[in-house]
Design an enzyme around this catalytic site. Sequence first.
Site, PDB file in Angstrom:
ATOM      1  N   SER A 110       0.833  -1.192   0.000  1.00 15.93           N
ATOM      2  CA  SER A 110       0.000   0.000   0.000  1.00 15.93           C
ATOM      3  C   SER A 110       0.879   1.258   0.000  1.00 15.93           C
ATOM      4  O   SER A 110       1.779   1.393   0.817  1.00 15.93           O
ATOM      5  CB  SER A 110      -0.890  -0.014   1.236  1.00 15.93           C
ATOM      6  OG  SER A 110      -1.667   1.121   1.252  1.00 15.93           O
ATOM      7  N   GLY A 111       0.607   2.153  -0.931  1.00 18.62           N
ATOM      8  CA  GLY A 111       1.366   3.404  -1.013  1.00 18.62           C
ATOM      9  C   GLY A 111       2.586   3.295  -1.895  1.00 18.62           C
ATOM     10  O   GLY A 111       3.361   4.244  -2.023  1.00 18.62           O
ATOM     11  N   SER A 163      -5.483   5.546  -0.608  1.00 18.80           N
ATOM     12  CA  SER A 163      -5.300   4.099  -0.705  1.00 18.80           C
ATOM     13  C   SER A 163      -6.520   3.437  -1.370  1.00 18.80           C
ATOM     14  O   SER A 163      -7.664   3.716  -1.007  1.00 18.80           O
ATOM     15  CB  SER A 163      -5.116   3.549   0.695  1.00 18.80           C
ATOM     16  OG  SER A 163      -4.925   2.176   0.631  1.00 18.80           O
ATOM     17  N   SER A 164      -6.262   2.575  -2.348  1.00 14.59           N
ATOM     18  CA  SER A 164      -7.375   1.870  -3.000  1.00 14.59           C
ATOM     19  C   SER A 164      -7.859   0.803  -2.033  1.00 14.59           C
ATOM     20  O   SER A 164      -7.071  -0.034  -1.605  1.00 14.59           O
ATOM     21  CB  SER A 164      -6.914   1.189  -4.276  1.00 14.59           C
ATOM     22  OG  SER A 164      -6.054   2.023  -4.982  1.00 14.59           O
TER      23      SER A 164
HETATM   24  N1  LIG Z   1       5.150   8.116 -10.130  1.00 19.84           N
HETATM   25  C1  LIG Z   1       4.802   8.904  -9.130  1.00 19.84           C
HETATM   26  N2  LIG Z   1       5.144  10.198  -9.137  1.00 19.84           N
HETATM   27  C2  LIG Z   1       4.790  11.006  -8.103  1.00 19.84           C
HETATM   28  N3  LIG Z   1       4.103  10.604  -7.025  1.00 19.84           N
HETATM   29  C3  LIG Z   1       3.722   9.323  -6.971  1.00 19.84           C
HETATM   30  C4  LIG Z   1       4.033   8.406  -8.017  1.00 19.84           C
HETATM   31  N4  LIG Z   1       3.534   7.201  -7.668  1.00 19.84           N
HETATM   32  C5  LIG Z   1       2.926   7.368  -6.469  1.00 19.84           C
HETATM   33  N5  LIG Z   1       3.029   8.636  -6.060  1.00 19.84           N
HETATM   34  C6  LIG Z   1       2.518   9.208  -4.793  1.00 19.84           C
HETATM   35  O1  LIG Z   1       2.275   8.172  -3.894  1.00 19.84           O
HETATM   36  C7  LIG Z   1       0.915   8.122  -3.464  1.00 19.84           C
HETATM   37  C8  LIG Z   1       0.440   6.706  -3.326  1.00 19.84           C
HETATM   38  O2  LIG Z   1       0.374   6.070  -4.577  1.00 19.84           O
HETATM   39  P1  LIG Z   1      -0.754   5.046  -4.983  1.00 19.84           P
HETATM   40  O3  LIG Z   1      -2.053   5.540  -4.530  1.00 19.84           O
HETATM   41  O4  LIG Z   1      -0.574   4.768  -6.396  1.00 19.84           O
HETATM   42  O5  LIG Z   1      -0.374   3.828  -4.122  1.00 19.84           O
HETATM   43  P2  LIG Z   1      -0.964   2.353  -4.219  1.00 19.84           P
HETATM   44  O6  LIG Z   1       0.177   1.443  -4.445  1.00 19.84           O
HETATM   45  O7  LIG Z   1      -2.059   2.326  -5.200  1.00 19.84           O
HETATM   46  O8  LIG Z   1      -1.496   2.136  -2.760  1.00 19.84           O
HETATM   47  P3  LIG Z   1      -2.766   1.293  -2.268  1.00 19.84           P
HETATM   48  O9  LIG Z   1      -2.418  -0.136  -2.331  1.00 19.84           O
HETATM   49  O10 LIG Z   1      -2.982   1.788  -0.903  1.00 19.84           O
HETATM   50  O11 LIG Z   1      -3.857   1.688  -3.178  1.00 19.84           O
HETATM   51  C9  LIG Z   1       0.174   8.872  -4.529  1.00 19.84           C
HETATM   52  O12 LIG Z   1      -0.967   9.484  -4.003  1.00 19.84           O
HETATM   53  C10 LIG Z   1       1.200   9.897  -5.002  1.00 19.84           C
HETATM   54  O13 LIG Z   1       1.192  11.009  -4.141  1.00 19.84           O
HETATM   55 MG   LIG Z   2      -4.037   2.151  -5.105  1.00 17.73          MG
END
Ligand SMILES: Nc1ncnc2c1ncn2[C@@H]1O[C@H](COP(=O)(O)OP(=O)(O)OP(=O)(O)O)[C@@H](O)[C@H]1O
Ligand SMILES: [Mg+2]
Length: 1107
Positions: A110-111, A163-164
């Site tokens: 996550s994140g 977070s999704s």
């Molecule tokens: N390539 C990127 N460039 C800039 N910021 C990023 C990038 N990837 C992620 N982030 C930052 O990190 C945060 C978390 O990313 P994201 O929501 O894609 O995580 P996730 O892996 O989908 O987490 P979860 O499993 O909780 O959904 C985003 O809101 C963004 O602020």
């Molecule tokens: Mg996500």
Amino acid sequence: MAKMEVKTSLLDDMIGVGDMVLLEPLNEDSFINNLKKRFDHNEVYTYIGSVVISINPYRSLPIYTPEKVEEYRNRNFYELSPHIFALSDEAYRSLRDQDKDQCILITGESGAGKTEASKLVMSYVAAVCGKGAEVNQVKEQLLQSNPVLEAFGNAKTVRNDNSSRFGKYMDIEFDFKGDPLGGVISNYLLEKSRVVKQPRGERNFHIFYQILSGASEEFLCKLKLERDFSRYNYLGLDSARVNGVDDASNFRTVRNAMQIVGFMDHETQSVFEVVAAVLKLGNIEFKPESRANGLDESKIKDKNELKEICELTGIDQSVLERAFSFRTVEAKQEKVSTTLNVAQAYYARDALAKNLYSRLFSWLVTRINESIKAQTKVRKKVMGVLDIYGFEIFEDNSFEQFIINYCNEKLQQIFIELTLKEEQEEYIREGIEWTHIEYFNNAIICDLIENNQTGILAMLDEECLRPGTVTDDTFLEKLNQVCATHQHFESRMSKCSRFLNDTSLPHSCFRIQHYAGKVLYQVEGFVDKNNDLLYRDLSQAMWKANHSLIKALFPEGNPAKINLKRPPTAGSQFKASVATLMKNLQTKNPNYIRCIKPNDKKAAHIFNEALVCHQIRYLGLLENVRVRRAGYAFRQPYEPCLERYKMLCKQTWPHWRGPARAGVEVLFNELRIPEEEFSFGRSKIFIRNPRTLFKLEDLRKQRLEDLATLIGKIYRGWKCRTRFLLMKKCQVVIASWYRRYAQQKKYQKIKSSAITVQSYIRGWKARKLLRELKHLKRCNEAATVIAAYWHGTQARRELRRLKDDARNKHAIAVIWAFWLGYKVRREYRKFFRANAGRKIYEFTLQRLMQKYFLEMKNKMPSLSPIDKNWPARPYLFLDSTHKELKRIFHLWRCKKYRDQFTDQQKLIYEEKLEASELFKDKKALYPASVGQPFQGAYLEISENPKYKKLKDAVDEKIIIAEVVNKINRANGKAASRIFLLTKNNVLLADQKSGTIKSEVPLGDVTKVSMSSQNDGFFAVHLKEGSEAASKGDFLLSSDHLIEMATKLYRTTLSQTKQKLNIEISDEFLVQFKQDKVCVKFIQGSQKNGNIPTCKRKNNRLLEVAVP
Ligand SMILES: Nc1ncnc2c1ncn2[C@@H]1O[C@H](COP(=O)(O)OP(=O)(O)OP(=O)(O)O)[C@@H](O)[C@H]1O
Ligand SMILES: [Mg+2]
């Protein structure tokens, strides 16, 4: 210089190594150091072969610009620095050109950036695939589905502000050209427990906060919501506002996205109504109430909220209230109702909120799918993007984490299988011998969870379906019995003595050694969450809602479709959907993005090595590199390989004419690379050790430097020679220019000296000539002056003589003329005096008349006959003419006015004229009647059905039909009658019944009398001896006396050719039977307003007082 170089390989300008496969030596430290080095230089992407490792930078980097998209477009995977665009491009091109369905698997905790990565992939593909209005709309809808699903399915957690809380797999469909056609989204297990309770520091789903912050007052009022977060029990307040997140503007984005995706206004409204209802459900509270028979019962504390929910959703309040107080269990034909205690009521409320929300979410996905589904039935190519929750280890891990981690186990398995398979296939394709590779296969853990007989999920289902008391503890007991011996299962209660004294393992927990680490699961809640029960009373109440969306969300509430079978458990549903997903993924070409989170603080620039190390371990990245390197670390097609290293061998430099493979062979032989270090595949060269590649790279670098020196040397030589030649050419040009200049100067000098000498001589000659000419000229001038003086004297003398002659001649002529004039005047004086006076008079008169008429023309008054203006008379002698002219003009404009009349108007005016002749200056009532139009038929006898009888009785044309008052001769009182005048008769009829009371032929009417005053009384005198006269004369009063009398007069005249006598007098006699009564009009007071009153004074006198 190096920066200007055009990149042809990821090996150029590499920070650390761009592909972990080239890492030397390969161990955990070097792996992490390489990642860190690259991360510190803003290189967040690194490859392991074709797998992309992505480290979340937690800040926006300028590497996703449209220019970058162009840079990566149609370039080979290893041509540029590692990037998510390179992977997207490779996947898209392989789908478009080789017709291979693709899937992009994004994993990480996550994140770590999975959702962002999935959006980057989608936006890249959208940017490079086809264009056109229709295609753009499809793209826009696909992209806009993200904000909608994120608003409803994402939340702030301690790990990630966005977070999704659901798994998402999206198939994007393309046609044969690679243009997008549409898509299908599948969602997995929304974390619905969040709706009713959130861990500390976390929030509920974004949409709740967005709606309260962003909706207008009016909209909130419609949804019966208040803006204050603290009003709602379901909203975690400790982090209601998230830094850098603008809920209000996000709400607008979501609404806009919903519109683009194709939600109708009423659908959007319904969705928000359901969200509002869920929010308000949390505010329903219960209090205990004991019943006489000792059963616990609960009661809703404040029904206001319940009432509002029911208004919002169209549910009958009593039905919902009952559903919160009772639970009906149906078995076969029997129905048993039991009351709910307070705890059960709260459980029911929360279950309803969770179910409403999660069903709404699934409905949204279905609705979006409806909008984005491909419209054509042609064969589609598919690119799937999987963004699923990452492996999770919390302090308290429950059923949700168990399910999520199970899903990750499955993904890891498919990753291992497909990577190995791909590796193996490549070796076979290239004709290279396959060596067996050792790796950890997590199939054993998957089996522990999903085995149909002994798997944990099967056990849980069995426990849930078993009759008797079922608790989480009985489930744990069962697990302990069945899984005790499993290598990856740990529990304190199991028979295995290993864990008996393990204090880190509480009694109510079990632990699984996942591929990514050990996770301790709290067994509490497993049974409940797996059952996922919603009391039937509640689903039936929902089905009864007068709200189409809510009704559709609870189809099982329909009593007609009652199904006594249990619905499938949450675990088995999830297992089935994961199995379908895995099957689907196996049919596609996989592309991996492994996301890594650099720190726990959501902060940029921080690289927490321990955290990264943990992720690398559980993602099995090192193993991934080892598998990739097991045979050969590096491979490259022959053409780019030859192109890159051809400068290392004389035969291949600068051009190799022949097949690339032969060139590479020559090259490698020449460089004396040991034979065990490489292998020739069919299309690629395989290099066993990264060392060899780096040696090649070093040699290339060295050789490039030598080549650069050589090029420099030749270039400098060429440059000097060119400069020398140029200088030589310049020198010749300058010399020639100088010579020319010097000769020009010399010539100028000689020329100017010659001119000076010449000019002196010319000057001297000219002066001499001038002197001579001057002398000659002066002599000529003297002669001329003398001659002129002589001529002047002569001329003046002659002039004087001529003037004297002329004066004498003129005097004679004048005297002669005077003399003639005198003679003529004396002759004609007598004729002139006799005629002149008359002529002057006539002329003057004519001029005056002319002036008079011209002035009159300009001063003419208007053509209105009532205009009294007439210009003043200018001369007294024109007095009679002026008056006559005025009369003629008036007559003429009256004629003009009359000429405009229609026949009907003419008749009216004739009548009016008649009236004027009869009554003008005689009766005071007359002037008021002038302006009234004579209508005659005031009563519409023929139209009004009331008078049908009357109409039938009178068959002549009706001239007057009006209501008059008939004065009673006995007492002077009035009674209403209908007065009718026809061509031959006067009729009086009863006003109500229409019966004719009297009918008098016009020949029998002798006279009409009336006063000279302003009243409507009149008497109709009848011929003595006639039949009608037997009852006596009529004394009547009417509002239209003038009109009636005029019409009566005219009609009588035309019928009998006799003039009706109209007597106007303030005293006249009326015959009443045998008597004659005098009707006298006197001046009365204004007691009764303007109405005259009539009184019988004595036998002979009837007095009418006219005010
Ligand atoms: N390539 C990127 N460039 C800039 N910021 C990023 C990038 N990837 C992620 N982030 C930052 O990190 C945060 C978390 O990313 P994201 O929501 O894609 O995580 P996730 O892996 O989908 O987490 P979860 O499993 O909780 O959904 C985003 O809101 C963004 O602020
Ligand atoms: Mg996500």
